[in-house]
Scaffold this motif. Structure first.
Motif, PDB file in Angstrom:
ATOM      1  N   GLU A  25      36.364 -52.262 -17.173  1.00  0.00           N
ATOM      2  CA  GLU A  25      35.868 -52.647 -15.861  1.00  0.00           C
ATOM      3  C   GLU A  25      35.257 -51.428 -15.159  1.00  0.00           C
ATOM      4  O   GLU A  25      35.893 -50.370 -15.071  1.00  0.00           O
ATOM      5  CB  GLU A  25      37.043 -53.180 -15.045  1.00  0.00           C
ATOM      6  N   ILE A  26      34.044 -51.609 -14.710  1.00  0.00           N
ATOM      7  CA  ILE A  26      33.371 -50.509 -14.002  1.00  0.00           C
ATOM      8  C   ILE A  26      33.089 -50.978 -12.580  1.00  0.00           C
ATOM      9  O   ILE A  26      32.485 -52.036 -12.387  1.00  0.00           O
ATOM     10  CB  ILE A  26      32.045 -50.138 -14.704  1.00  0.00           C
ATOM     11  N   ALA A  27      33.545 -50.181 -11.609  1.00  0.00           N
ATOM     12  CA  ALA A  27      33.387 -50.621 -10.225  1.00  0.00           C
ATOM     13  C   ALA A  27      32.730 -49.548  -9.363  1.00  0.00           C
ATOM     14  O   ALA A  27      33.239 -48.415  -9.296  1.00  0.00           O
ATOM     15  CB  ALA A  27      34.756 -50.989  -9.646  1.00  0.00           C
ATOM     16  N   ASP A  28      31.625 -49.883  -8.781  1.00  0.00           N
ATOM     17  CA  ASP A  28      30.885 -49.031  -7.845  1.00  0.00           C
ATOM     18  C   ASP A  28      30.766 -47.579  -8.344  1.00  0.00           C
ATOM     19  O   ASP A  28      31.028 -46.616  -7.629  1.00  0.00           O
ATOM     20  CB  ASP A  28      31.580 -49.062  -6.470  1.00  0.00           C
ATOM     21  N   LEU A  29      30.362 -47.479  -9.561  1.00  0.00           N
ATOM     22  CA  LEU A  29      30.310 -46.151 -10.213  1.00  0.00           C
ATOM     23  C   LEU A  29      29.055 -45.385  -9.780  1.00  0.00           C
ATOM     24  O   LEU A  29      27.949 -45.880  -9.893  1.00  0.00           O
ATOM     25  CB  LEU A  29      30.325 -46.337 -11.729  1.00  0.00           C
ATOM     26  N   ARG A  30      29.312 -44.153  -9.296  1.00  0.00           N
ATOM     27  CA  ARG A  30      28.192 -43.323  -8.841  1.00  0.00           C
ATOM     28  C   ARG A  30      28.277 -41.939  -9.485  1.00  0.00           C
ATOM     29  O   ARG A  30      29.354 -41.390  -9.638  1.00  0.00           O
ATOM     30  CB  ARG A  30      28.224 -43.158  -7.324  1.00  0.00           C
ATOM     31  N   ASN A  50      28.948 -41.446 -21.415  1.00  0.00           N
ATOM     32  CA  ASN A  50      29.803 -40.257 -21.381  1.00  0.00           C
ATOM     33  C   ASN A  50      30.972 -40.423 -20.417  1.00  0.00           C
ATOM     34  O   ASN A  50      32.067 -39.932 -20.683  1.00  0.00           O
ATOM     35  CB  ASN A  50      28.981 -39.023 -20.982  1.00  0.00           C
ATOM     36  N   ILE A  51      30.718 -41.131 -19.323  1.00  0.00           N
ATOM     37  CA  ILE A  51      31.826 -41.352 -18.373  1.00  0.00           C
ATOM     38  C   ILE A  51      32.833 -42.325 -18.979  1.00  0.00           C
ATOM     39  O   ILE A  51      34.049 -42.107 -18.886  1.00  0.00           O
ATOM     40  CB  ILE A  51      31.298 -41.851 -17.006  1.00  0.00           C
ATOM     41  N   ILE A  52      32.331 -43.353 -19.656  1.00  0.00           N
ATOM     42  CA  ILE A  52      33.250 -44.288 -20.331  1.00  0.00           C
ATOM     43  C   ILE A  52      34.064 -43.520 -21.382  1.00  0.00           C
ATOM     44  O   ILE A  52      35.261 -43.744 -21.563  1.00  0.00           O
ATOM     45  CB  ILE A  52      32.461 -45.447 -21.004  1.00  0.00           C
ATOM     46  N   GLY A  53      33.367 -42.588 -22.048  1.00  0.00           N
ATOM     47  CA  GLY A  53      34.033 -41.809 -23.104  1.00  0.00           C
ATOM     48  C   GLY A  53      34.956 -40.723 -22.578  1.00  0.00           C
ATOM     49  O   GLY A  53      35.605 -40.028 -23.362  1.00  0.00           O
ATOM     50  N   GLY A  80      17.656 -49.060 -21.640  1.00  0.00           N
ATOM     51  CA  GLY A  80      17.016 -48.448 -20.475  1.00  0.00           C
ATOM     52  C   GLY A  80      16.130 -47.305 -20.891  1.00  0.00           C
ATOM     53  O   GLY A  80      16.339 -46.702 -21.953  1.00  0.00           O
ATOM     54  N   PRO A  81      15.148 -47.000 -20.070  1.00  0.00           N
ATOM     55  CA  PRO A  81      14.266 -45.873 -20.408  1.00  0.00           C
ATOM     56  C   PRO A  81      14.987 -44.539 -20.225  1.00  0.00           C
ATOM     57  O   PRO A  81      16.088 -44.508 -19.679  1.00  0.00           O
ATOM     58  CB  PRO A  81      13.122 -46.019 -19.400  1.00  0.00           C
ATOM     59  N   SER A  82      14.315 -43.488 -20.630  1.00  0.00           N
ATOM     60  CA  SER A  82      14.905 -42.152 -20.446  1.00  0.00           C
ATOM     61  C   SER A  82      15.178 -41.910 -18.983  1.00  0.00           C
ATOM     62  O   SER A  82      14.353 -42.260 -18.128  1.00  0.00           O
ATOM     63  CB  SER A  82      13.943 -41.078 -20.953  1.00  0.00           C
ATOM     64  N   GLY A  83      16.334 -41.338 -18.675  1.00  0.00           N
ATOM     65  CA  GLY A  83      16.675 -41.009 -17.292  1.00  0.00           C
ATOM     66  C   GLY A  83      17.257 -42.183 -16.526  1.00  0.00           C
ATOM     67  O   GLY A  83      17.519 -42.084 -15.322  1.00  0.00           O
ATOM     68  N   SER A  84      17.477 -43.287 -17.206  1.00  0.00           N
ATOM     69  CA  SER A  84      17.998 -44.460 -16.496  1.00  0.00           C
ATOM     70  C   SER A  84      19.504 -44.349 -16.237  1.00  0.00           C
ATOM     71  O   SER A  84      20.063 -45.120 -15.474  1.00  0.00           O
ATOM     72  CB  SER A  84      17.709 -45.730 -17.294  1.00  0.00           C
ATOM     73  N   GLY A  85      20.145 -43.427 -16.909  1.00  0.00           N
ATOM     74  CA  GLY A  85      21.581 -43.190 -16.681  1.00  0.00           C
ATOM     75  C   GLY A  85      22.462 -43.784 -17.758  1.00  0.00           C
ATOM     76  O   GLY A  85      23.687 -43.741 -17.655  1.00  0.00           O
ATOM     77  N   LYS A  86      21.854 -44.283 -18.852  1.00  0.00           N
ATOM     78  CA  LYS A  86      22.672 -44.966 -19.861  1.00  0.00           C
ATOM     79  C   LYS A  86      23.595 -43.997 -20.619  1.00  0.00           C
ATOM     80  O   LYS A  86      24.766 -44.311 -20.855  1.00  0.00           O
ATOM     81  CB  LYS A  86      21.803 -45.786 -20.828  1.00  0.00           C
ATOM     82  N   SER A 126      32.573 -37.102 -15.734  1.00  0.00           N
ATOM     83  CA  SER A 126      33.314 -37.802 -14.677  1.00  0.00           C
ATOM     84  C   SER A 126      32.360 -38.341 -13.623  1.00  0.00           C
ATOM     85  O   SER A 126      31.265 -37.799 -13.425  1.00  0.00           O
ATOM     86  CB  SER A 126      34.314 -36.842 -14.043  1.00  0.00           C
ATOM     87  N   ALA A 127      32.785 -39.402 -12.970  1.00  0.00           N
ATOM     88  CA  ALA A 127      31.950 -40.018 -11.944  1.00  0.00           C
ATOM     89  C   ALA A 127      32.196 -39.319 -10.609  1.00  0.00           C
ATOM     90  O   ALA A 127      33.236 -38.675 -10.417  1.00  0.00           O
ATOM     91  CB  ALA A 127      32.313 -41.492 -11.827  1.00  0.00           C
TER      92      ALA A 127
END
Lengths: 784, 238
Positions: B10-15, B56-59, B45-51, B63-64
């Protein structure tokens, strides 16, 4: 599937890593093993010999001290001395042993030119017994057993004929006397003299044959063994106090009094071995620390190279600890195995090397190798711990980054926001500067390593240079070719002893000891000379009786005790502790000894001597018209240079090996660090090759920087190395009588720098080949 | 599927943003997502989209700035470094675009590097067969093709039988055929072992083989849909 007890698969890398870079690891391994081997050998040899020395105290019934009387003590007097009659002191009872000797000339039959001195004793059965190393003790009047060390130096062996005091003797045995582990002729000698001084044992009849002054020397042993050094000193002081009283009562003079703890001939060797051990340990640890940093830099470079893999492993769940252990394994294993092999070599090969070195200097008894656990701790456990700590700190620091940083190759946390701006140099020069800045940590370790090499080289070059300088200058500065010190100034008819030699000049001399400064109890020769002396041109005026006597001190005294004009010094009589204070009116340029010069009239006043008192002659001509019976000592150039000659003999031969060892170490160090630098730049080198740079140009880019760093490190290292070794030298010399001013000439500095540069040139050839071998594809590998 | 399995991730309001002041760039701007257990999820997503940042944050290797990710009820933000390492060790497998194999370990040993981390690893030999690397098992990485190396890296990630397999552009460095073979392998593994699989790619076609497709642009979820009809990797074309 249930997991089996699986070992960490990363471990399998270690052996492959070793195989992959075997040259690097073998070089470190071999060097470390040899160094540890030598130091372990030194520890084991020292310990075994010191054990033999300790055991020998009982085995050979080593004296607790000896004293010399002006005449033979009667049985009654001896009994009184032994029992401490009328004195209530803890030292008593003591056992007194007659241990008379005669000093005379020694001449091996096979060498007409040799003119050595020998101190002959009767075969000792009760005290200070001999350890027979070869042959046997004398049994007839024309047989003699002599010191093994001196026999080696003068090329004499069992069965040879030699002359003592002109009488022929056959050498029946080579011995080590427990009270002469070093051949110190006088206890005040700074250095023993196994080259021209000898001790020997003959039978009672053989002793009678020698026509020379009989020295009434007595050894003593305490009835109650002193429990520690403090008590031993107390015993000795008490015993001397009583002895002085008893000898005065018996109308005898106490001519010499040497408790065992201050007997150089007994203590010099074990103390020197102890300091060798300490020095060896320090050198080993410095070397291990330098190699530990080399390891750390190598591992650092590997981590940089394997950043992606580390990032992946960390991202997969490998802990920092697991990776730290993994990267530490190789340095630790290499050090551990090198230390283990070193210990084996230490107990076998190197122990014998060290023993041979000591036998080349000291008259030591037979010994048995003893297991010394401390040697194992110091040469195995401590080096491994040092490598562990240094590598742990460096690797921990390197691996502190996040997995993401490793994956992105962001290995520097403190990124420079802007590249350092360089002056408007030509492109190549700026390029080189960038390489230098990039490799600064490596160059720093290179500098530390070269400094360490220079420290060792400073010793290897500085020691002979100091001795040579001393020998040259001390002889040049001798005030007269001969100094005759008389036992008495009137002959048996009551006439003043004179000489026809026009060059002869009367002087007075005595010996005092220091009471303060860096060494208390150091012997200081005090000269009283004529105001217009042609030998000591110090212009010494007589001091008024109510003023502090003015003196000049020798430059060696000033240097050793950090004294200057205007200072005051207080010296005391060795046995009576009467103190004398002098004001230093100037420094007299004389390096030969720790000496005080004063006007002879002042001398007479200070020491309460009659108006015409003197007790010696200074002369540039040999005086032959004074009977030897009246001469206590003759000081010639040979005596002055005794210390330097013996040091040269004991250590000079090893200095060349030492220099080669230093050069090899420098080459290894430079090889390992330049390897890291080149590996670090492999991609860039490959890229500039692709761009069309020639090998020559690439070499100039990547190697010239290192060349400059090596040259600068060598020059700076030589300067600092010499400065450091001078400090060490001061520490060594401050515990010895006399002074050898350290001297390292410009030519020595040049030789040291050249030696390191030669080592570098050898490495440069390897590096050049290494650069040439870097493939063009390297730049294109693992592009992310 | 239970609620817990449905909201496995579950991902919530991740920034998440990089830089400071004027140079500050927001990469993830308040993401809200859920990924179910065993799902094959593709993030496009394209490059720079944050994918990749999201992956890496999921992994747990990044960190967010705010918001949270919870996996099976455990929030990553509550974990310290040690706990995160343990989390990765226990639950995650990672496959990168570059294979990052250990050069002086052979194929089997590289896979064992992953197996070592797990209490219940898969059978290494059986996996090597599945990966089609059996005849290459004694080879060093530099003796393998790019596709084979990527198979080894997948093997290393999957051998510990992780709950989640994270793949960051796993075919980015491979040619067309090898890419398809690799994707097929990933698909087979997902089906065989039932791990939750999250793959980051910029290859739009890959969405057809996924259960769940998330499309990012400028740090925002532009599309979040579940495929009803999947195409096997081998039938993909681009």
């Amino acid at each position: 599937m249930k997991k089996k007890n699986q070992s960490n698969p990363l471990r399998r890398r270690i052996i492959r890593q070793f195989i992959g870079e075997w040259r690097k690891y073998i070089v470190i391994f071999v060097f470390l093993a040899l160094t540890i081997g030598f130091v372990a050998g030194m520890y084991v040899a020292n310990y075994s010999m010191l054990q033999a020395f300790e055991n020998g105290k009982n085995e050979y019934n080593l004296e607790d001290g000896h004293f010399e009387l002006s005449k033979k003590a009667s049985e009654k007097e001896l009994a009184e001395i032994a029992s401490g009659k009328n004195v209530d002191l803890r030292a008593y009872p003591v056992t007194i042993y007659e241990n008379f000797y005669k000093n005379t000339q020694e001449k091996p039959a096979n060498k007409n030119t040799a003119n050595n001195r020998i101190r002959v004793y009767k075969v000792r059965e009760a005290v200070n017994r001999a350890c027979v190393l070869e042959g046997r003790l004398p049994q007839t009047e024309n047989e003699i057993a002599i010191d093994r060390m001196h026999a080696d130096n003068s090329e004499q062996k069992v069965g040879d004929v030699m002359y003592a005091g002109g009488k022929e003797y056959v050498i029946t045995g080579l011995i080590a006397l427990s009270d002469y582990s070093t051949l110190h002729e006088h206890n005040t000698d700074s250095m023993f003299d196994a080259l021209t001084f000898d001790v020997g044992l003959v039978t009672e009849e053989g002793f009678e044959r020698i026509e020379s002054k009989l020295h009434y020397n007595y050894a003593w042993k305490y009835g109650n063994e002193p429990s520690d050094e403090k008590q031993e000193k107390k015993y000795a002081d008490d015993f001397m106090e009583a002895l002085v009283t008893q000898t005065v009562k018996a109308d005898m003079e106490l001519e010499d009094y040497i408790p065992r703890y201050s007997n150089q001939a007994i203590n010099f060797a074990p103390e020197d071995m102890g300091s060798d051990e300490a020095m060896g340990g320090v050198l080993l640890y410095i070397l291990v620390i330098v190699l530990a940093f080399v390891f750390a830099i190598t591992v650092n470079s590997t981590i940089t190279k394997e950043a992606s893999v580390i990032g992946t492993l960390r991202a997969s769940g490998y802990t920092k600890g697991e990776l730290i252990r993994h990267y530490m394994a190789m340095p630790l294993l290499v050090t551990l195995f090198a230390a283990l092999l070193g210990n084996v070599l230490g107990y076998t090969f190197f122990k014998n090397v060290v023993v041979a070195m000591y036998y080349n200097s000291y008259s030591l008894p037979a010994y048995e190798t003893v297991w010394y656990y401390e040697a194992f701790i110091r040469t195995t456990v401590i080096p491994v711990i040092l490598v562990l700590i240094i590598n742990y700190v460096v690797i921990y620091y390197k691996l502190r980054l996040t997995p993401l940083q490793f994956l992105r190759h962001e290995l520097k946390t403190s990124r420079n926001k802007k590249a350092l701006r360089l002056p408007k140099f030509k492109f190549f020069r700026r390029f080189r500067l960038r390489i230098m800045l990039q490799n600064l940590p490596n160059y720093l370790v290179l500098f530390v390593g070269i400094f360490f090499v220079m420290l060792l080289l400073s010793f290897a070059f500085g020691m002979p240079s100091t001795l040579e300088h001393y020998q040259k200058h001390a002889v040049d500065q001798m005030f007269a070719k001969y100094q005759y010190i008389l036992k008495q100034t009137v002959d048996k008819d009551g006439e003043e002893i004179t000489t026809e030699r026009k060059a002869a000049e009367k002087f007075a001399v005595t010996t005092l000891v220091t009471t303060s400064g860096i060494r208390v109890g150091e012997s200081v020769t005090v000269y009283g000379v004529e105001k217009d002396s042609k030998y000591i041109k110090a212009g010494l005026k007589k001091t008024k009786e109510d003023e502090t006597p003015e003196v000049m001190i020798s430059s060696s005294y000033a240097e050793k005790f950090h004294l200057k004009k205007g200072d005051s010094v207080t010296l005391s009589e060795k046995y009576t502790y009467d103190e004398y204070t002098f004001r230093i009116a100037g420094i007299y340029d004389y390096m030969g000894a720790v000496t005080v010069f004063m006007n002879i009239d002042t001398f007479r006043t200070v020491f309460d001597h009659p108006k015409e008192y003197f007790n010696g002659f200074l002369s540039d001509e040999e005086i032959t018209d004074i009977s030897e019976d009246y001469i206590a000592t003759t000081i010639s150039a040979e005596d002055i240079t005794k210390i330097s000659r013996q040091l040269d003999h004991s250590m000079g031969g090893y200095m060349d090996y030492f220099k080669v060892a230093c050069m090899i170490f420098a080459a290894i160090l430079i090889y390992l660090l330049t390897k890291v630098i080149i590996e670090h730049n492999e991609k860039a080198i490959s890229m500039v090759k692709i761009l069309g740079y020639e090998n020559k140009e690439i070499t100039s880019l990547y190697m010239l920087t290192t060349t400059w760093m090596v040259v600068v490190s060598a020059i700076l290292g030589a300067y600092l190395g010499v400065k450091a070794i001078i400090l060490v030298w001061y520490e060594i010399m401050k515990d010895m009588d006399g002074w050898l001013s350290p001297y390292v000439g410009i030519s020595e500095y040049i030789k040291m720098v050249v030696l390191v540069i030669i080592a570098y040139l050898i490495v440069m050839i390897i590096d050049y080949k290494r650069i040439k071998r870097i493939p063009l594809q390297e730049a294109l590998k693992n592009m992310e | 599927m239970s609620e817990r399995e449905k909201y496995f991730l579950e991902i919530a309001d991740l920034r998440k943003g990089f830089g400071k002041g004027d140079t500050r760039q927001e990469v993830l701007c308040g993401l809200n997502l859920t990924i179910s257990k065993g799902e094959f999820c593709v993030i496009l997503g394209p490059s720079g989209s944050g994918k990749s940042t999201l992956l890496n944050i999921i992994g747990g290797i990044d960190s967010a700035d705010s918001g949270y990710i919870s996996i099976n009820g455990d929030k990553l933000e509550d974990m310290g470094e040690k706990a995160l390492t343990a989390y990765r060790r226990k639950h995650l497998g990672y496959v990168f675009q570059m294979y990052n194999l250990i050069p002086n370990l052979n194929v089997k040993e590289n896979i064992e590097v992953g197996a070592y981390l797990s209490e219940h690893p898969l059978d290494v030999d059986e996996l090597i067969h599945t990966l089609g690397l059996y005849e290459h098992r004694h080879k060093l990485p530099n003796q393998l093709s790019g596709g084979q190396q990527q198979r080894v890296s997948i093997g290393r990630a999957i051998v510990k039988n992780p709950d989640i397999l994270l793949c960051d552009e796993p075919t980015g460095a491979l040619d067309y055929n090898t890419s398809k073979e690799t994707l097929k392998l990933i698909e087979d593994i997902n089906q065989k072992y039932g791990n939750t699989l999250i793959m980051v790619t910029h290859n739009e076609e890959i969405r057809h083989m996924a259960d769940h497709v998330i499309k990012l642009r400028d740090g925002i979820v532009r599309k979040n849909e579940r495929n009803t009809e999947k195409i096997s990797a081998i039938d993909l074309e681009w």
